[in-house]
Design a protein around this motif. Sequence first.
Motif: not given
Lengths: 591, 345
Positions: A498-515
């Motif tokens: 199984v290969i899963i891709q997810r964002p690095l989560g370091d972009k300002k528009e992403q929700d830091y509180d749940s990521d």
Amino acid sequence: MKNSFSLKAGVLPFAAFGMILLSGNAGGLAFAADSLPAGFKAGALSPAPSADMIEAGKRVYFTKCVWCHGVDGAGDGPGADRLWPRPRNFNQGTFKIRHTASGELPLFDAKKPVEAQNDLFATVTHGLPGSAMPPWEGILTEEQRLQVLSFVTTQLVKDRNFTDTKSESQTVLQLADLAPIAASEESLKKGAELIVEKKCVECHGMEGRGDGNAFNLKDDWGFSIQPANWHKCWNFRGSRQDPYNVKNIFRTFSTGVNGTPMPSFADNTTVEERWHIANFVNSLCERDGEGKPLPIDPQADKPKINFVLPSGKVDGEIPADPENELWTKRVRRYVAMGGQITHKPRNFVNRIDDLWVKSLYNDKYVVFMFQWDDRTKSVAEGKLPWAPTEVNVDVKEQDPKTGEEGSIAARQNNYTVYNDAVAIETAIKWKELPAPIKPRYLFGSNEQFPMDIVKWEANGSLHAFKGTGWDKDFEERFDYEENIKLLHSEWKNGRWTVIIQRPLGDKKEQDYDSDTFFEMGQYIPTVFFAWDGHNGDAGRKMAVSAFYYTFLEPPTPQEAYIYPIVIAAGVVLLEGWVLTRRSNKRKAKGL
Amino acid sequence: MKAIMSLGALIGVVGLLLLAGMIVGIVPSDTVRLIEGYMPVQVIAELTLFVAGFTGISYMMSAMGMAFPRFWQGISCWAFVLLYLKFRVYPPIPFSVRAMYGTVSLVAVFMWVSASEEDWKKFKQPIMNVMDAKTGGNRLLRYAYLIILPILIGGFSYNAMIPKSEEPIELRTVHPAPPASTKVHGKTYTLQTSQNPYRVNPEGKYDQEYSNANIVEQGMGRLMKPNANPWDKDAQGYLKYVREGGEIFFQNCHFCHGDNLNGRGLHAFAFNPIPANFTDPGTIAQLQETFIFWRVSKGGIGLPNEGFPWASVMPPWEQHLTVDEIWKVVLFEYWHTGYYPRTWD
């Protein structure tokens, strides 16, 4: 004179060894003519142990063994009903790992603590990996191990008699005299053909992951039993704490495993064929990138664990094909999995005991590839009776005392089938917590320190949750799921990829509180979960890992090329100074 | 004398060859296996053999007229200590601790080679010789050092500067300070005054002496006393409760803490921190029974931060067992390991 003597002394043992080899082979052939299987010789029953030994053994048994094997040795001690495989029932005298022909009693001599000539002694000494039977070496002395076996073989084996020459015979595999055949390419090729010809693959599966006839096999007592997974040799019952030793496979293949559907192949294979098969089976066991055996932790008898999962930098898109060179060359990590035994429903028998994980990242995404062995592809029929976010689902844990009929062993393969699944859990706001503090491993600590959970299920779903406590239902992050992507999922011959891709989560528009923010060069606390649908795994009934760390490998900084040169130049200057001083001093002395 | 020394030399050579073989990987590292329980004695015996071996080798070499210079003796002695610690002792010692041992043994080696003025001169003579470079060989050596030393140090610093991923070292307190009292199933237990209600004699009276007299015997195997079998049908009081505690242990706890209570259960290999080893004199033998009661009832999640509550998979057993069952399990753990619980006085 002295030299020639030592030379002779060196040659002698070699010559003697050679003669043993020759005579062993010749013996094997000669006996084959006497209708004994090739490689076996008739042996004599050992004398009965003394009454003293038996009495002393009773004391050992009632201190150490009775808790699982029971007062009468029927394998029904207090611990039995939550174990699979169940503890051995000694009454029938059925023992798995032997040097004796199929159906015969194992070798046991109360006066001979020699492993090759004393099967039961070797079993107690090294334990049976993959079961609850531990190695007793270092805990019980040799004498105590022989004593307890004297008690078991005379008092608890009830249907057979180790010393009765009328009912028992011993036909012993002469393993020490049979020289192994080197695992050459030719031998492996022959082995690969033979496992098909001898129908090994029918039970053990096309790639040997024990996924062949995985449902219908029963042992002598009517409990479900699984064919061995050849890729995890450290779980072989007969591995004797030496899992990559081909002789163990040769022995098991030659003698069969009494009480199980695994027969002896001594009658329909030659010794040579057996070595080819053993070589091939041994070659399948997991190895490192260079093809060397994995280092084994002697305290656990499992592969050694590295808790850091390095993620490699990729320029451009990350491939979805597991056969792509970027994936095949990527370092993989062994992630050990134990049952979730902290909160109800506890999972006493986790059928997934490890994952192999690799990771790659680029400037936008981090991708994880999970590979694990699961004998059965499980997809729940119809809709599950609970929502994906529900944590406290209606799955019962095994009661402690049920009797054989209701035991965990009897229930194997009779569970309601749920989805196979895997999840990766990473700490949210890990930067706000001073190391080593982390959110709790089981779905986070609380609302303040939650966990980011990405879960894939075999029905094809991929969800992103926020976990705020072991008994709190997940919060689903709907907007986030547009950003995660399933690149690949496939079950083939007993293995999920199984290969899963997810964002690095370091972009300002992403929700830091749940990521989780996957920051390069930092240690991101990571936990893995896995569910086996045919084991009835759902909710908290699952397999869990310890805390690992995902580490996005940073590129080499430029300073790493500059400073060492500066330092080296400094050393040259220092050397010059020391030498000049020394020669000046000497000159001064000379004057 | 010579015979003894040659025997010593033989031991030394064999030992060094084995160690070297293990380091290079030709000899399997479990040729002479370290077995838990014997390990400290094994290591001491091994080191004794090595010391005898070194004495023998050094004697034999000087007897053969190839005396080993003090300079090289010091260096190889230090190298031996480092290699032994790194490749022989198991479980592996963290680098920081090895660095400490290495520094201590370096100081010891220096004290040895500088014990007297003469020794010190002997020791530094080879260094001075190379610096002065009076012979052709030494001159060659000096140039080699001039080139190799900067390259080596530069290489080391490069190696230290390229990004690497090593598991962060996290130090955990195994026995954190207990609270004054703990509330289990709605009842408050004061740790200082609570007693195990099952530590009783056959008449049902709390009796520590009676229970201490009936635990398993210390020594290899830790077997029960011949006349104190908890599985005896007539067992009353303490021994009966030990059996009941054992039943609970083998239905719940052995999965991690192991069949011999040594922390080597079925699931143990997957967890970090690893399950406690009760046979180790540093765990329950050091603690009061009420401390164990608190730890068992509240589990990993009930630990203070220094005990890593986020990583421990120890269940809070109040979720699975009754108070009576917890006391019985604690009773069994002390019986099976042969330790007395510590008392407050």
